[in-house]
Scaffold this motif. Structure first.
Motif, PDB file in Angstrom:
ATOM      1  N   ALA A 111       0.783  -1.457  -0.074  1.00  0.00           N
ATOM      2  CA  ALA A 111       0.004   0.095  -0.114  1.00  0.00           C
ATOM      3  C   ALA A 111       0.937   1.231  -0.047  1.00  0.00           C
ATOM      4  CB  ALA A 111      -0.804   0.137   1.194  1.00  0.00           C
ATOM      5  N   ASP A 112       0.864   2.220  -1.048  1.00  0.00           N
ATOM      6  CA  ASP A 112       1.356   3.318  -1.031  1.00  0.00           C
ATOM      7  C   ASP A 112       0.209   4.325  -0.583  1.00  0.00           C
ATOM      8  OD1 ASP A 112       2.917   5.774  -1.668  1.00  0.00           O
ATOM      9  OD2 ASP A 112       3.122   4.965  -3.658  1.00  0.00           O
ATOM     10  N   ILE A 113       0.559   5.116   0.534  1.00  0.00           N
ATOM     11  CA  ILE A 113      -0.102   5.998   1.166  1.00  0.00           C
ATOM     12  C   ILE A 113       0.114   7.347   0.906  1.00  0.00           C
ATOM     13  CG2 ILE A 113      -1.411   6.630   3.336  1.00  0.00           C
ATOM     14  CD1 ILE A 113      -1.536   3.699   2.436  1.00  0.00           C
ATOM     15  N   TYR A 156      -1.376  -1.023  -4.073  1.00  0.00           N
ATOM     16  CA  TYR A 156      -2.626  -0.375  -3.840  1.00  0.00           C
ATOM     17  C   TYR A 156      -2.109   1.104  -3.603  1.00  0.00           C
ATOM     18  CZ  TYR A 156      -5.129  -4.757  -2.971  1.00  0.00           C
ATOM     19  OH  TYR A 156      -5.661  -6.070  -3.127  1.00  0.00           O
ATOM     20  N   ALA A 157      -2.702   1.850  -4.531  1.00  0.00           N
ATOM     21  CA  ALA A 157      -2.123   3.447  -4.474  1.00  0.00           C
ATOM     22  C   ALA A 157      -3.426   4.054  -3.697  1.00  0.00           C
ATOM     23  CB  ALA A 157      -1.945   3.934  -5.548  1.00  0.00           C
ATOM     24  N   VAL A 158      -3.368   4.905  -2.699  1.00  0.00           N
ATOM     25  CA  VAL A 158      -4.260   5.606  -1.835  1.00  0.00           C
ATOM     26  C   VAL A 158      -3.806   6.970  -2.042  1.00  0.00           C
ATOM     27  CG1 VAL A 158      -5.452   5.921   0.416  1.00  0.00           C
ATOM     28  CG2 VAL A 158      -4.505   3.651  -0.451  1.00  0.00           C
ATOM     29  N   TYR A 192      -8.013   9.165   2.626  1.00  0.00           N
ATOM     30  CA  TYR A 192      -7.116   9.642   3.385  1.00  0.00           C
ATOM     31  C   TYR A 192      -6.192   8.638   4.523  1.00  0.00           C
ATOM     32  CZ  TYR A 192      -9.230  14.120   2.059  1.00  0.00           C
ATOM     33  OH  TYR A 192      -9.392  15.408   1.178  1.00  0.00           O
ATOM     34  N   ALA A 193      -5.131   9.038   4.872  1.00  0.00           N
ATOM     35  CA  ALA A 193      -4.295   8.358   5.671  1.00  0.00           C
ATOM     36  C   ALA A 193      -5.253   7.737   7.041  1.00  0.00           C
ATOM     37  CB  ALA A 193      -2.959   8.712   6.169  1.00  0.00           C
TER      38      ALA A 193
END
Length: 258
Positions: free
Chosen positions: A38-40, A59-61, A83-84
């Motif tokens: 996951a890339d936050i 998973y790009a957030v 959002y984070a």
């Protein structure tokens, strides 16, 4: 409204992900290909792309539609709006979490770290951040004191590490990121050996401290830098820095793992 909806329209022109930073991330992750990361706060997806190209699923957030629309589609990247502090991911749904130069934009660090812990399995949580207190005060801050002043508002590295430990029950290690003279990702101090880069509006636009500070003061700094570069004053004062290949300006990877 996400801040990069207003300042991120040309982000991908100056914030080109650096392959060496991506390699360091992958080394620190120490996961087999095929793992889900996951890339936050993924921004325009530059680092997601480099990591996906090495055989990982990402998973790009990212909350900003302006940033997401600039992303190049990739079969191994799945995009999420969020959002984070409230990740749109299921519990234990990823093998690791990364967040690159983003935590200074989070509204609630403790909640963000709790969310990272919620979605990750047993792999690492890795942040790239910085603590200006660990850095030498180089020439950039003489022309643009706003960068120094803004950076001093961020939590010290040890306080960030402590927040991570408290909210994830993980051990935290710090690894310095030495800034080479030719970084492609032009974040705040990245052009430390290329002063002319700070004269470019598109470079400054990709650095949030520039975007949110008094633009009259920024323009004064730009004008002074332009004059000093043209009349030789910059070289007289700071030219020795041109002999360096890399510097430590306080950037650190934080790796949290069990």
């Amino acid at each position: 409204m996400p801040i990069y909806d207003s300042i991120g329209k040309n982000y991908s022109t100056s914030r080109i992900p650096d392959t060496r930073i991506a390699k360091k991330l992958i080394d620190l992750l120490n996961l087999p290909q095929g793992s889900i990361i996951a890339d936050i706060g993924a921004g325009t997806g530059g680092y997601s792309q480099l990591i996906a190209n090495q055989g990982f699923s990402v998973y790009a957030v990212e909350p900003s539609s302006v940033m997401r629309i600039q992303a190049i589609q990739h079969p191994q990247i799945k995009w999420f709006t969020g959002y984070a502090e409230a990740l749109p991911l299921a519990d234990k749904s990823v093998d690791a979490v990364i967040s690159i130069l983003t935590i200074h934009h989070f509204s609630d660090l403790a909640k963000a770290f709790q969310e990272m812990q919620r979605v990750v399995k047993d792999g690492a949580i890795i942040l790239l951040t910085f603590d200006i207190r660990l850095a030498q005060k180089i020439w950039i801050y003489d022309y643009f004191p706003c960068l120094w002043e803004e950076a001093l508002k961020f939590l010290p590295l040890n306080e960030i590490a402590n927040l991570i430990q408290v909210n994830t029950q993980r051990n935290v290690e710090a690894f310095p990121l030495m800034l080479t003279h030719d970084l492609s990702d032009l974040f705040a101090a990245a052009a430390w050996r290329r002063p002319e880069m700070y004269l470019k509006p598109e470079v400054r636009a990709g650095i949030s401290a520039f975007a949110f500070y008094d633009q009259n003061l920024i323009e004064q700094g730009v004008q002074k830098l332009m004059n000093d570069l043209s009349n030789g004053e910059w070289d007289k004062k700071y030219g020795e820095i041109l002999n360096l290949q890399e510097v430590d300006i306080g950037y650190r990877f934080l790796r949290a793992k069990f």
